[in-house]
Design a protein around this motif. Structure first.
Motif, short mmCIF file in Angstrom:
data_model
loop_
_atom_site.label_atom_id
_atom_site.label_comp_id
_atom_site.label_asym_id
_atom_site.label_seq_id
_atom_site.Cartn_x
_atom_site.Cartn_y
_atom_site.Cartn_z
N GLY A 78 95.49 112.49 32.12
CA GLY A 78 95.51 113.55 31.02
C GLY A 78 95.39 114.96 31.39
O GLY A 78 95.67 115.34 32.39
N GLU A 79 94.45 115.74 30.78
CA GLU A 79 94.16 117.25 31.22
C GLU A 79 93.64 117.24 32.52
O GLU A 79 93.89 118.35 33.45
N ASP A 80 92.77 116.37 33.04
CA ASP A 80 92.00 116.44 34.41
C ASP A 80 92.91 116.40 35.43
O ASP A 80 93.20 117.26 36.29
N ARG A 81 93.66 115.36 35.10
CA ARG A 81 94.90 115.18 36.03
C ARG A 81 95.91 116.39 36.30
O ARG A 81 96.41 116.58 37.55
N GLN A 82 96.24 116.92 35.08
CA GLN A 82 97.04 118.03 35.14
C GLN A 82 96.55 119.21 35.88
O GLN A 82 97.08 120.01 36.64
N THR A 83 95.08 119.47 35.61
CA THR A 83 94.65 120.57 36.10
C THR A 83 94.47 120.55 37.76
O THR A 83 94.67 121.29 38.42
N VAL A 84 94.24 119.38 38.30
CA VAL A 84 94.16 118.89 39.66
C VAL A 84 95.64 119.13 40.16
O VAL A 84 95.51 119.63 41.32
N GLN A 85 96.49 118.44 39.72
CA GLN A 85 97.92 118.54 40.23
C GLN A 85 98.42 120.06 40.39
O GLN A 85 99.02 120.33 41.44
N LYS A 86 97.94 120.87 39.35
CA LYS A 86 98.41 122.47 39.12
C LYS A 86 97.65 122.94 40.60
O LYS A 86 98.39 123.85 41.28
N ARG A 87 96.47 122.77 40.63
CA ARG A 87 95.69 123.08 42.00
C ARG A 87 96.29 122.88 43.40
O ARG A 87 96.61 123.59 44.28
N LEU A 88 96.86 121.58 43.45
CA LEU A 88 97.16 121.11 44.70
C LEU A 88 98.60 121.67 44.75
O LEU A 88 98.72 122.10 46.01
N VAL A 89 99.60 122.03 44.00
CA VAL A 89 100.73 122.67 44.21
C VAL A 89 100.56 123.97 44.42
O VAL A 89 101.24 124.56 45.28
N GLU A 90 99.58 124.69 44.04
CA GLU A 90 99.05 126.20 44.22
C GLU A 90 98.89 126.24 45.86
O GLU A 90 99.28 127.11 46.44
N LEU A 91 98.10 125.13 46.13
CA LEU A 91 97.52 125.11 47.52
C LEU A 91 98.89 124.79 48.69
O LEU A 91 98.59 125.36 49.70
N PHE A 92 99.90 124.38 47.98
CA PHE A 92 100.87 123.79 48.86
C PHE A 92 101.43 125.36 49.45
O PHE A 92 102.15 125.48 50.48
N GLN A 93 101.24 126.36 48.65
CA GLN A 93 101.92 127.68 48.92
C GLN A 93 101.39 128.32 50.19
O GLN A 93 102.15 129.27 50.72
N LEU A 94 100.17 127.81 50.57
CA LEU A 94 99.32 128.42 51.54
C LEU A 94 100.12 128.00 53.01
O LEU A 94 99.31 128.26 54.19
#
Length: 310
Positions: free
Chosen positions: A274-290
């Protein structure tokens, strides 16, 4: 202060020079030209080679981070004071996370010496000049015992132009990107984020603005955190505790431990929904940009993410 037996391993290095990054402040005008250099992964090997003749002191720091802001001017002042007896190599770990991995950095800022290609951990954090001066004297003594007694010499070409007060002109940055970098130099992370976002509003495919915004957001999230306390809390937390693991992943990535940070978030994704998984997935994708898209850490993490989701 014993000298490690294993040389710095530069095999498999990835060129991160194209990654958008805040520019570190220029050394003080009182610092002799050439004694302070900014190092990326692409130029790290040159610095290691230089350590065969001149002691190298590597400062692994992060633009905008509190202790780094204190340590930077102190180290630059000491580099000038020692008049080329050692080379100060500055590495912004947010822009060059693989360099932090090479040195096994656990916290920022960290200072490491290199003598004849051998890394020698010195200290972490920021200290008064008097204490650092004593450490530098030990480095010079160790270098002399190993026959490394050279000095930093004024380089020819572009470095010589810089020493004479003139530097080769760089192409001007787009206004919004320049505004973001200017804000970072003022330690105005909110202003930098707004400038990068403005650039993305005008061109959603602006990769430089996207990467810059991801870096600034990471800096904003970790500002004021105690890295050791955050990581300790994550160790005690359950695998699905996103309030503990999200900041811990930020600390991992900011310290150059990309694989650890990615793996941490992937572990949370596997046990949440649910929402927790979506939040963590979004953060992971953001960190990929680094990190570059073709870096081994990003490639593996993207593959593992796909498996965890589907």
């Amino acid at each position: 202060m014993s000298q490690p037996d294993t040389p710095v391993n530069l095999h498999g290095a990835v060129d991160l020079s194209a990654l958008a990054a805040p520019k570190p402040p220029a050394p003080s005008e009182d610092t002799p030209a050439g004694v302070v250099v900014d190092v990326s992964e692409a130029t790290l090997n040159d610095v290691v080679q230089q350590s065969m003749t001149v002691p190298v002191v590597v400062m692994l720091w992060q633009v905008g981070e509190g202790n780094s802001l204190e340590l930077g001017p102190t180290m630059e002042s000491l580099a000038g004071e020692y008049q080329g007896k050692f080379l100060l190599a500055r590495v912004d770990v947010a822009a060059n996370p693989r360099v932090a991995q090479v040195f096994g950095v656990q916290s920022i800022p960290s200072v490491v010496a290199i003598i004849k290609g051998q890394p020698l951990p010195l200290f972490q954090g920021s200290y008064p000049a008097e204490q650092i001066r004593a450490v530098l004297d030990q480095v010079l003594q160790a270098a002399a015992e190993n026959g490394v007694t050279g000095r930093v010499e004024a380089a020819a070409g572009e470095d010589a132009e810089a020493a004479n007060g003139s530097e080769p002109e760089e192409p001007p940055l787009p206004p919004h990107i320049q505004a973001a970098y200017d804000a970072i130099e003022r330690d105005d992370l909110d202003g930098a984020a707004a400038a990068f976002q403005d650039a993305l509003n005008q061109n959603p495919r602006d990769a430089e603005a996207s990467a810059g915004l991801a870096q600034v957001e990471l800096l904003r999230r970790i500002t004021g955190l105690d890295p050791q306390a955050v990581l300790a809390a994550a160790e005690q937390a359950g695998p699905g505790d996103i309030t503990a693991h999200l900041p811990a992943a930020d600390i991992d990535v900011a310290s150059g431990r990309l694989a650890d940070g990615f793996a941490r978030l992937l572990g949370v994704i596997r046990v949440t929904a649910g929402e927790d998984r979506q939040t963590v997935q979004k953060r992971l994708v953001e960190l990929f940009q680094l990190a570059p898209e073709d870096s081994p850490e990003v490639i593996k993490a993207r593959r593992d993410l796909a498996r965890a989701l589907y």
